[in-house]
Enzyme design. Sequence first.
Site, mmCIF file in Angstrom:
data_model
loop_
_atom_site.group_PDB
_atom_site.id
_atom_site.type_symbol
_atom_site.label_atom_id
_atom_site.label_comp_id
_atom_site.label_asym_id
_atom_site.label_seq_id
_atom_site.Cartn_x
_atom_site.Cartn_y
_atom_site.Cartn_z
ATOM 1 N N THR A 152 -7.940 2.360 5.910
ATOM 2 C CA THR A 152 -7.702 3.841 5.253
ATOM 3 C C THR A 152 -7.909 5.128 6.037
ATOM 4 O O THR A 152 -7.084 6.013 6.397
ATOM 5 C CB THR A 152 -8.616 3.794 4.051
ATOM 6 N N TYR A 199 -14.280 14.689 -3.408
ATOM 7 C CA TYR A 199 -13.706 13.449 -3.629
ATOM 8 C C TYR A 199 -14.460 12.619 -4.761
ATOM 9 O O TYR A 199 -15.698 12.613 -4.947
ATOM 10 C CB TYR A 199 -14.145 12.481 -2.409
ATOM 11 N N ASP A 248 -3.691 0.048 -3.354
ATOM 12 C CA ASP A 248 -4.961 -0.657 -2.543
ATOM 13 C C ASP A 248 -5.961 -1.226 -3.201
ATOM 14 O O ASP A 248 -6.028 -2.589 -3.035
ATOM 15 C CB ASP A 248 -5.650 0.459 -1.658
ATOM 16 N N HIS A 275 -6.599 -5.361 -3.131
ATOM 17 C CA HIS A 275 -7.758 -5.983 -2.784
ATOM 18 C C HIS A 275 -8.321 -6.926 -3.603
ATOM 19 O O HIS A 275 -8.815 -8.118 -3.516
ATOM 20 C CB HIS A 275 -8.852 -4.892 -2.441
ATOM 21 N N ASP A 321 -1.023 4.594 4.101
ATOM 22 C CA ASP A 321 -1.711 4.516 5.316
ATOM 23 C C ASP A 321 -1.748 2.912 5.912
ATOM 24 O O ASP A 321 -1.614 2.824 7.116
ATOM 25 C CB ASP A 321 -3.342 4.652 4.931
ATOM 26 N N HIS A 322 -1.534 2.096 5.018
ATOM 27 C CA HIS A 322 -1.412 0.463 5.492
ATOM 28 C C HIS A 322 -0.741 -0.491 4.533
ATOM 29 O O HIS A 322 -0.753 0.155 3.421
ATOM 30 C CB HIS A 322 -2.694 0.158 5.984
ATOM 31 N N HIS A 371 -6.770 -5.839 4.558
ATOM 32 C CA HIS A 371 -6.010 -5.116 5.553
ATOM 33 C C HIS A 371 -6.845 -4.575 6.772
ATOM 34 O O HIS A 371 -8.287 -4.665 6.598
ATOM 35 C CB HIS A 371 -5.255 -3.826 5.167
HETATM 36 ZN ZN LIG Z 1 -8.400 -1.012 1.199
#
Ligand SMILES: [Zn+2]
Length: 461
Positions: free
Chosen positions: A77, A160, A194, A198, A242-243, A341
């Site tokens: 990430t 955040y 994401d 996971h 991102d992925h 990832h």
């Molecule tokens: Zn992740």
Amino acid sequence: MNLKAVLCVLAACFQSAISLKTGNGTETARDLPPLLLVSFDGFRADYLNKYSFPNLQKFYSDGVLIKQLTNVFTTKTFPNHYSLVTGLYAESHGMLASRMYDPRVKKIFTLQNDSDPFWWNEATPIWVSLQKWGYKSAGAMWPGTDLQIQNQTSSYFLKYDSKVSFKERLGNITKWLTEDDSVKFAALYWEEPDHTGHKYGPENTTEMARALKEVDDHVGLLMEQLNQTGLWERINVIITSDHGMVQCSQDRLIQLNKCVNPSSYVLVDLTPVTAILPLTEVSVLYKNLSNCNVHMKAYLKAAIPDRLHYRNNERIQPIILVADEGWTVVQQGNLKRLGDHGYDNSLPSMHPFLAAHGPAFRKDYWMNSINSVDLYPLMCHLLGIPELPNNGSFSAVHCVLVSEKCPDLGVIVGMVIGVLIVLSTITFLFRLMKNREPSTSRPFARLELQEDDDDDDPMLE
Ligand SMILES: [Zn+2]
């Protein structure tokens, strides 16, 4: 004139140069449409083919779709979010993994301890560049926007907090964009799909369908909010990730403790890219790790393949282990996540997608693939600011813009077919004419010959 004054004059000159470059007589850079960059973490490119996305489809069918981004190694990430906004490979921007150790200052970076600007200062994200040119930017949880990178946060930002809803993040973004027209760049981050990938693994179609429907609903909300605030027709929006994500399994575990003594090294990062700081003889440790498992490659730092662009940084440890797709490295024990990832960035399962919409973008236009670092020069172009040195290429991606002259594949194919038809017709007519010629000339020739034959010329005999 002191140095500061000289710099101010230069900046003012450049500012007017930007206005001239982007202007058409009345338009200045200040009138440029704002740019909103949105990331849905872990959105694997082929989810687009496997699940239904009515809102996202509506978004890109009126804009651009790039089916796959070749992202950067490690496909994690932080490295990839930082590459999107700097155009740099991880070795150049210094955000190399989720866990890092810098031997020069003996500092440790983790996802829970990420706010020291030291880790971010090796590169300049696009919002910091933009602010240096006098514009403002806004960040809603996009990694780094709330930190003092090169002594400045994003002009507007949310600290955040994963508990803040997508709606609230989006609400802040639209508020900042509508209330302050000097905000030219905004970045919005969301943790799904994401998190679900996971937890359940991307092959759990029930859970993934639920998470991806939620993501698509968020895209619907985004379009609705931009419409309601009058931004929709004048803002350029890029939605990306991102992925990707790949399924892991208890049957695909690599146990380091079976191969090397844990006291012989410091484990800096674990899986699927393992960073090893040796405490004993490097060559012995490397040899043992090399022979540990056929589904894991061990590299001495100097031998990490060029194509990974993952060698030239102090934060890369002397030994790196890279697990094969879907394999998990542990020291001992069981599998902790069903999806992961971070693997080799040449694997399609690690790639995200990109979609774009707005006045700058073509409509109903698609491309198969670009490099994720190409996004940075594209965004600099959209914002009318100069690119800093980067690994991307504007020419690789410029055709997504309506202002760029690019050969249209459909037109080229049409032209080639047209030329072939004309050539075939000419050839056919030529042959037809040629076939007719002998049938009209031969009798005369024969006649002439016959006349010659008949010519009883004594001289010839
Ligand atoms: Zn992740």
